[in-house]
Design a protein around this motif. Structure first.
Motif, short mmCIF file in Angstrom:
data_model
loop_
_atom_site.label_atom_id
_atom_site.label_comp_id
_atom_site.label_asym_id
_atom_site.label_seq_id
_atom_site.Cartn_x
_atom_site.Cartn_y
_atom_site.Cartn_z
N CYS A 1 0.68 -1.39 -0.07
CA CYS A 1 -0.23 -0.04 -0.09
C CYS A 1 0.95 1.16 -0.04
CB CYS A 1 -0.94 -0.14 1.32
SG CYS A 1 -2.24 -1.20 1.34
N PHE A 2 2.12 1.18 0.85
CA PHE A 2 2.78 2.55 0.90
C PHE A 2 3.31 2.76 -0.34
CE2 PHE A 2 6.96 4.35 1.81
CZ PHE A 2 6.59 5.54 2.34
N ALA A 3 3.98 1.51 -0.86
CA ALA A 3 4.65 1.70 -2.13
C ALA A 3 3.88 2.16 -3.26
CB ALA A 3 5.51 0.38 -2.75
N ALA A 4 2.88 1.78 -3.49
CA ALA A 4 1.70 2.14 -4.33
C ALA A 4 1.36 3.51 -4.44
CB ALA A 4 0.35 1.06 -4.22
N GLY A 5 1.05 4.02 -3.02
CA GLY A 5 0.84 5.55 -2.80
C GLY A 5 2.04 6.45 -3.28
N GLY B 1 4.82 9.48 -9.55
CA GLY B 1 4.92 8.97 -10.99
C GLY B 1 3.46 9.33 -11.76
N ALA B 2 2.26 9.68 -11.09
CA ALA B 2 1.09 10.08 -11.91
C ALA B 2 0.35 11.36 -11.33
CB ALA B 2 0.25 8.71 -11.79
N SER B 3 0.89 11.79 -10.19
CA SER B 3 0.38 12.90 -9.73
C SER B 3 0.16 14.11 -10.84
CB SER B 3 1.09 13.37 -8.38
OG SER B 3 0.37 14.42 -7.74
N LYS B 4 1.12 14.49 -11.64
CA LYS B 4 0.98 15.44 -12.46
C LYS B 4 0.06 15.31 -13.56
CE LYS B 4 3.97 18.38 -15.29
NZ LYS B 4 5.57 18.66 -15.92
N PHE C 1 -4.00 12.97 -3.00
CA PHE C 1 -5.16 12.14 -2.33
C PHE C 1 -5.03 10.78 -2.35
CE2 PHE C 1 -9.45 10.50 -3.37
CZ PHE C 1 -10.14 11.15 -2.26
N PHE C 2 -4.65 10.23 -3.24
CA PHE C 2 -4.62 8.60 -3.30
C PHE C 2 -3.70 8.16 -2.54
CE2 PHE C 2 -6.96 9.80 -7.48
CZ PHE C 2 -8.10 9.19 -7.21
N ALA C 3 -2.41 8.94 -2.51
CA ALA C 3 -1.48 8.67 -1.72
C ALA C 3 -1.75 8.62 -0.42
CB ALA C 3 -0.13 9.38 -1.93
N THR C 4 -2.39 9.47 0.27
CA THR C 4 -3.05 9.66 1.59
C THR C 4 -3.86 8.57 1.96
OG1 THR C 4 -2.97 12.07 1.53
CG2 THR C 4 -4.15 11.16 3.27
N LEU D 1 -3.94 5.61 0.64
CA LEU D 1 -3.03 4.13 0.48
C LEU D 1 -2.14 4.33 1.80
CD1 LEU D 1 -2.25 4.00 -3.24
CD2 LEU D 1 -3.55 2.37 -1.91
N ASP D 2 -1.51 5.53 2.25
CA ASP D 2 -0.96 5.58 3.42
C ASP D 2 -1.77 5.21 4.83
OD1 ASP D 2 1.26 6.43 1.84
OD2 ASP D 2 1.10 8.27 2.60
N THR D 3 -3.02 5.55 4.55
CA THR D 3 -3.80 5.21 5.46
C THR D 3 -3.88 3.63 5.67
OG1 THR D 3 -4.90 7.42 5.53
CG2 THR D 3 -6.44 5.74 6.74
N ALA D 4 -4.39 3.13 4.47
CA ALA D 4 -4.44 1.71 4.38
C ALA D 4 -3.18 0.90 4.91
CB ALA D 4 -4.73 1.54 2.86
N ALA D 5 -1.91 1.64 4.65
CA ALA D 5 -0.74 0.90 5.04
C ALA D 5 -0.69 0.98 6.63
CB ALA D 5 0.43 1.77 4.34
N VAL D 6 -1.03 2.11 7.11
CA VAL D 6 -0.74 2.38 8.70
C VAL D 6 -1.99 1.26 9.34
CG1 VAL D 6 -1.31 3.64 10.85
CG2 VAL D 6 -0.04 4.39 8.50
#
Length: 215
Positions: A153-157, A163-166, A180-183, A185-190
């Motif tokens: 999850c963290f690596a995907a975020g 890599g894709a934010s722009k 937004f998606f990184a947050t 996925l970070d929450t899922a990682a925690v």
């Protein structure tokens, strides 16, 4: 349990600052710089706390003891203050030693490197420590599944963030970006880390070898 509560509480504070620091709330460059400095310090401090949380499992100090809590809180506070000063000095040129060249948005390779390196080192050390505990001292392997899911999850975020934010930002007319998606996925990682912790601390599930979980 106290250490996990502390870690989750700190992560909630980090999430709040991520939201407060969003551009749609504060358009002032000055305010964003202060929020960015605090957010940078919080991110680095959180991963340091994650590392110290992982070290607690080796019973260097008793879980939940005053010494354990003070060591985590004290060392995290030192990291927060140190990183906060570096970020603020970079943003506002307090000492003129770290202020980068003028640009919009403000870019600092030095701060960005610290922002990436310390969390990465903390994650690797956390993974090594927790894998050692599970493989060497526990008979169950389910915790490793939680640990693996957390890192996926963290690596995907991070992959989406850098890599894709722009492309996301441009494709949605700046309404949403990878943060937004990184947050999420970070929450899922925690959350997976919580699942990992829960799996290795359940003492009535019958998955522990008798007298094996000793240091």
């Amino acid at each position: 349990r106290r250490e996990m509560t502390l870690l989750l509480s700190f992560f909630c504070v980090l999430l709040v600052f991520n939201l407060v620091g969003a551009d749609f709330i504060y358009s002032s460059g000055q305010a964003n710089r202060w929020l960015g400095a605090v957010n940078t310090a919080l991110v680095v401090s959180f991963f340091w706390m994650l590392f110290t949380f992982g070290a607690v499992g080796f019973q260097i100090m008793a879980d939940g003891s005053l010494k354990s809590m003070l060591s985590i809180i004290g060392s995290t506070a030192i990291i927060f203050i140190g990183m906060g000063y570096i970020a603020a000095d970079t943003a506002f040129g307090i000492s003129n030693g770290l202020k980068p060249k003028p640009s919009s948005p403000l870019q600092s390779p030095g701060v960005f490197t610290i922002y990436l390196v310390i969390p990465l080192v903390a994650i690797v050390l956390f993974a090594i420590l927790q894998t050692t505990i599970v493989v060497k001292f526990l008979s169950a392997r389910l915790p490793l599944v939680w640990l693996m899911c957390s890192f996926i999850c963290f690596a995907a975020g991070q992959g989406i963030m850098f890599g894709a934010s722009k492309k996301m930002c441009q494709g949605t007319n700046h309404r949403i970006d990878g943060a937004f998606f990184a947050t999420l996925l970070d929450t899922a990682a925690v959350s997976c880390i919580y699942g990992f912790w829960s799996a290795i601390t359940v003492d009535d599930s019958g998955v522990y070898e008798e007298d094996e979980y000793k240091f």
